[in-house]
Design a protein around this motif. Sequence first.
Motif: not given
Length: 147
Positions: A51-53, A55-61
Amino acid sequence: MITGQYRSALDDKGRILVPSRLRGEIPGSSLVVTAGIDRCLWLFPPDEWKQLSDQLMEAASPFSRRARLLQRRIIAPAQEIELDKAGRILIPPSLKETVGLRKDCILHGIKKYIEIWDVDEYSAYLQEHEDEFQEAAEELGGAVSFF
């Protein structure tokens, strides 16, 4: 819910005992370990890590310099590790070095994950951030209701 503060020591092989109260809250026998934001390690159950990883990948280009920095510091060094029959985990040497784990450690259960700190690093962190802690407690005090 993963909670509690415990002391444990790294053995000569770089293994650390995860206290039984923490182990009892971990689904399965594996964890994902990575470097935390502060000078500590983060241990996540695999589902929480996903879940965390994600979110980090989706929220950050990947075109964002700051996003790449977070991805390199948190996602890239992550490794799945297994609890052995004695309840120990082997800390990868690169992560142990990154956060300065030596021998005596403190493990914190923080609801969804575990932090591992070197005792001396954690003591220095607490001293350095005491004023900030007091300010944060004061700020949140008005937002938290006990009853």
